[in-house]
Design a protein around this motif. Structure first.
Motif, mmCIF file in Angstrom:
data_model
loop_
_atom_site.group_PDB
_atom_site.id
_atom_site.type_symbol
_atom_site.label_atom_id
_atom_site.label_comp_id
_atom_site.label_asym_id
_atom_site.label_seq_id
_atom_site.Cartn_x
_atom_site.Cartn_y
_atom_site.Cartn_z
ATOM 1 N N ASP A 316 39.909 36.079 47.924
ATOM 2 C CA ASP A 316 39.099 35.970 49.130
ATOM 3 C C ASP A 316 39.337 34.640 49.841
ATOM 4 O O ASP A 316 39.609 34.594 51.042
ATOM 5 N N ALA A 349 41.522 42.903 52.429
ATOM 6 C CA ALA A 349 40.736 44.068 52.022
ATOM 7 C C ALA A 349 41.471 44.903 50.980
ATOM 8 O O ALA A 349 40.861 45.598 50.183
ATOM 9 N N SER A 531 41.818 49.042 59.105
ATOM 10 C CA SER A 531 41.365 47.684 59.348
ATOM 11 C C SER A 531 41.725 47.235 60.771
ATOM 12 O O SER A 531 40.931 46.588 61.458
ATOM 13 N N ALA A 587 34.714 49.628 56.995
ATOM 14 C CA ALA A 587 35.710 48.814 56.287
ATOM 15 C C ALA A 587 35.284 48.657 54.835
ATOM 16 O O ALA A 587 36.054 48.901 53.923
ATOM 17 N N ALA A 588 34.044 48.258 54.639
ATOM 18 C CA ALA A 588 33.470 48.100 53.304
ATOM 19 C C ALA A 588 31.995 47.878 53.513
ATOM 20 O O ALA A 588 31.593 47.303 54.522
ATOM 21 N N VAL A 591 30.261 44.621 54.632
ATOM 22 C CA VAL A 591 30.534 44.116 55.973
ATOM 23 C C VAL A 591 29.309 44.226 56.867
ATOM 24 O O VAL A 591 29.138 43.461 57.812
ATOM 25 N N CYS A 647 33.552 53.069 53.050
ATOM 26 C CA CYS A 647 34.543 52.289 52.321
ATOM 27 C C CYS A 647 35.922 52.855 52.604
ATOM 28 O O CYS A 647 36.277 53.937 52.146
#
Ligand code: GDP
Ligand code: MG
Length: 692
Positions: A316, A349, A531, A587-588, A591, A647
């Protein structure tokens, strides 16, 4: 491919060491893909044996050419292609576990019919030595008439050079003269109509036509061949009965009685057997077994959680650093935005999942290769079958609590396609760690910290309730889906357990590497594409605002979508800002938190979460003047995130694992419907009960 390149195919029983040998022969030079239209994987690898380039094809493990499972169907169909078309390999390497000769050679004897040169790799000679089994390779070579028999040990890397040499020689053979299993005269004349039918239709050799005729008489068909008319088959079967052969076991009877004579019997010393049996007694003990299994599970689960967090933070931060760095060297422009936020963000990601995937695949391969998983499958099968799942579904489902991605990849050890598919479909309902930030934000802000029944806290209980909700729904839906998805022929569970073996670390790491690579390359593409689309939605159109700020998420396409769907999500208690969060959090899930922070213009800093909480609590509806966020809205939103398919990585991995867009699309639809209905019930029910 250069013309001089030889094609060889590896065939063998499951657990004979095929993968281990394949890795030795081809190293990391491999390409994994799915067979067209199905989920069964095939691996190709390139290698150089002395001066010859060789393309090695690793086929799924199979006990015989009469298929029981989807994997075995693939092998039988592939072989029919070989005898009909040009695609035949130059040589077949038949891998045989020398501690279990007879059953392994059964498949080999079916392969000798094909008229393709065969090299038998007599694997596991180290184990045979240990067990003091005498295996006479030259006798086998003579009896089966194969090109050569090479004793090897994939574990100790023994005999590999000789094997390569013999493979190259076999590839040059034009007239393989394999022996053919003897067919008694009366049987020959009984199956004659079928033989003539096969020969007329496919122009095959006498031997192969006889072999197919016997298989048709035994099973009613040969997978991948046309079927003669039923009357002919029934006539042959009743003729066979008249001469004293029951057709159901004709092929095994003939082949095994031949192998019985041709192959020297190996004797297994009693001592060895009882050691493995003792271990089994413990491992499958009525309550000892589950305790061991649950302890192992807890350990693995814990490992995924704790070992992965360091590397995940590292990835990250590194991605953020790279993004910042690129941001400073590129002139500020649309292009640099795309690179930094869209592409580098997308890469982040993808890579963020690697630690969990690698750790889970590592443990799973250990359990699988050691022979433990087969015991677990048998032990858990009864309970799991009740909800339409498989004994091997337990581990993937549990790892879903950490993350659905490695869990879905882990379902590949489930050999029944239907049970595997059902497991994949319900797995994202297990509350993964990406939901935690959502729960933490909502519970922290809106669920009062009051004790319940003295010992529990309401906040903690709410959290547990979310986990419970996801898990129970997953089990119920597993039952529903398994009723509804097309039944496949229930495979006869092969009760013979694979022996315990010390896993080959080289093989294990290889598997870990190739799974990781597959995720990054295959699923990665889809994640990257989504993304970039999401980046576009959140950063356009570019509008010059009064305060000089070029762009604001409030005016983005994503916000427009949020506003467009607002009437639809109003009954759930959500306004357009939450709608915007729902869009970007495809995206997840986590987020949604950063999106809300952006919308509420919360500065980055120490009190990030606190100030976001405050901003959310202060936010009022401009028309009614009521609070946007209430405890009921928070609860409704949490339930939404328990169910919603937010996701993109899950979406991508389901596409990759099921080899079609159908299932990921189905999954997003059913989960979104579930999320909507779940939230609707919570919010409207709450309102009806007088909460607001
Ligand atoms: P596959 O199912 O045919 O692909 O078999 P694998 O390559 O996965 O091997 C099954 C198990 O046998 C693994 O635990 C391997 O580590 C082990 N194994 C493979 N080759 C040998 C060998 O030559 N000797 C011993 N002792 N074990 C082996
Ligand atoms: Mg294998």
């Amino acid at each position: 491919m250069a013309k001089s390149t030889k094609k060889i195919a590896l065939l063998g029983n499951p657990n004979s060491g095929k993968t281990a040998l394949f890795n030795i022969l081809t190293g990391l030079n491999q390409k994994v893909s799915n067979y067209p239209g199905v989920t069964v994987e095939q691996t190709f690898g390139m290698a150089k044996f002395e001066t010859t380039m060789v393309q090695v094809h690793d086929l799924p493990g199979t006990y015989s050419l009469v298929p029981e499972s989807q994997d075995e169907v693939i092998v039988s169909q592939e072989i029919i292609k070989w005898v009909q078309e040009e695609s035949a390999p130059d040589c077949i390497v038949s891998i045989v576990d020398s501690t279990n000769l007879e059953r392994n050679l059964y498949l080999t004897s079916q392969l000798t019919d094909l008229g393709i040169p065969i090299v038998i790799a007599l694997n596991m000679t180290d184990l045979a030595r240990e067990k003091q089994l005498e295996v006479d390779g030259s006798k086998i070579k003579k009896s089966l008439g194969v090109s050569s028999v090479v004793p090897i040990s994939a574990r100790l890397n023994e005999g590999i050079d000789l094997l390569k040499k013999n493979i190259v020689n076999a590839c040059r053979e034009t007239q393989p003269n394999a022996s053919f299993f003897p067919i008694p005269e009366p049987v020959l004349s009984a199956i004659k109509p079928l033989r003539i039918w096969v020969q007329d239709r496919y122009q095959l050799s006498d031997e192969l036509s006889n072999s197919f005729a016997i298989r048709i008489a035994t099973n009613g068909k040969v997978e991948g061949l046309d079927q003669p008319n039923l009357d002919m088959i029934e006539q042959v079967q009743s003729d066979l009965k008249r001469i004293g052969f029951s057709h159901e076991i004709l092929e095994p009877t003939l082949r095994y009685s031949w192998l019985d004579q041709a192959i020297p019997k190996a004797e297994i010393p009693i001592k060895q057997k009882s050691r493995s049996e003792k271990i089994d007694e413990l491992i499958t003990h009525p309550w000892g077994g589950p305790i061991i299994f649950i302890s192992l599970l807890t350990f693995i689960f814990q490992a995924i959680f704790s070992w992965a967090s360091g590397p995940m933070n590292f990835i990250d931060e590194s991605i953020a650093d790279v993004g910042n760095w690129v941001g400073t060297i590129l002139p500020s422009s649309l292009f640099s935005d795309l690179i930094v936020e869209g592409i580098i963000g997308g890469a982040g990601a993808i890579l963020i999942f690697l630690p969990q995937i690698l750790i889970l695949v590592f443990f799973l391969t250990l359990l699988e290769d050691s022979g433990y998983m087969a015991r677990v499958a048998i032990m858990m099968d009864k309970a799991m079958t009740k909800v339409g799942l498989h004994g091997r579904s337990v581990l993937p489902l549990m790892s879903g609590y950490a993350c659905a991605i490695p869990g879905i990849m882990a379902t590949r050890t489930i050999d029944s396609w239907k049970e595997r598919l059902v497991t994949i479909l319900v797995l994202p309902l297990m509350s993964c760690s990406a939901r935690l930030p959502v729960y933490v934000l909502m519970i922290g802000a809106f669920i009062p910290d009051i004790p319940v029944l003295g010992i529990f806290g309401l906040q903690g209980l709410t959290m547990i309730l979310m986990y419970f909700l996801g898990t129970v729904t997953a089990l119920i839906l597993a039952l529903v889906f398994s009723r509804w998805i097309k039944k496949e022929k229930k495979t006869s569970f092969i009760m013979e357990l694979p022996p315990y073996r010390v896993p080959l670390m080289r093989s294990v790491f290889h598997q870990v590497f190739s799974r990781g690579k597959l995720f990054v390359t295959d699923a990665g593409k889809i994640i990257m594409a989504i993304s970039i689309v999401l980046w576009f939605l959140a950063s356009f159109p570019k509008i010059e605002t009064s305060d000089g700020n070029k762009q604001s998420i409030h005016t983005s396409y994503a916000a427009k979508i949020g506003k467009t769907i607002e009437p639809m999500i109003k009954p759930l208690g959500f306004d357009w800002k939450i709608g915007l969060g729902i869009v970007t959090s495809f995206a997840a899930r986590e987020v949604v938190v950063s999106t809300l922070a952006t919308i509420y213009n919360v500065e980055n800093g120490e009190e990030n979460i606190m100030s976001l909480t405050d901003a959310m609590k202060r936010d009022k509806d401009p028309i009614t003047g009521k609070n946007i966020f209430t405890p009921l809205v928070a609860l409704s939103l949490m339930v939404f995130y328990v169910y919603a398919a937010q996701c993109m990585a899950t979406f991508a991995i389901v596409k990759r694992e099921t080899n079609t867009w159908k299932w990921p699309v189905f999954m997003v639809i059913y989960m979104t419907v579930l999320a909507y209905v779940g939230s609707l019930i919570v919010y409207q029910g709450g309102l009806a009960l007088g909460f607001s």
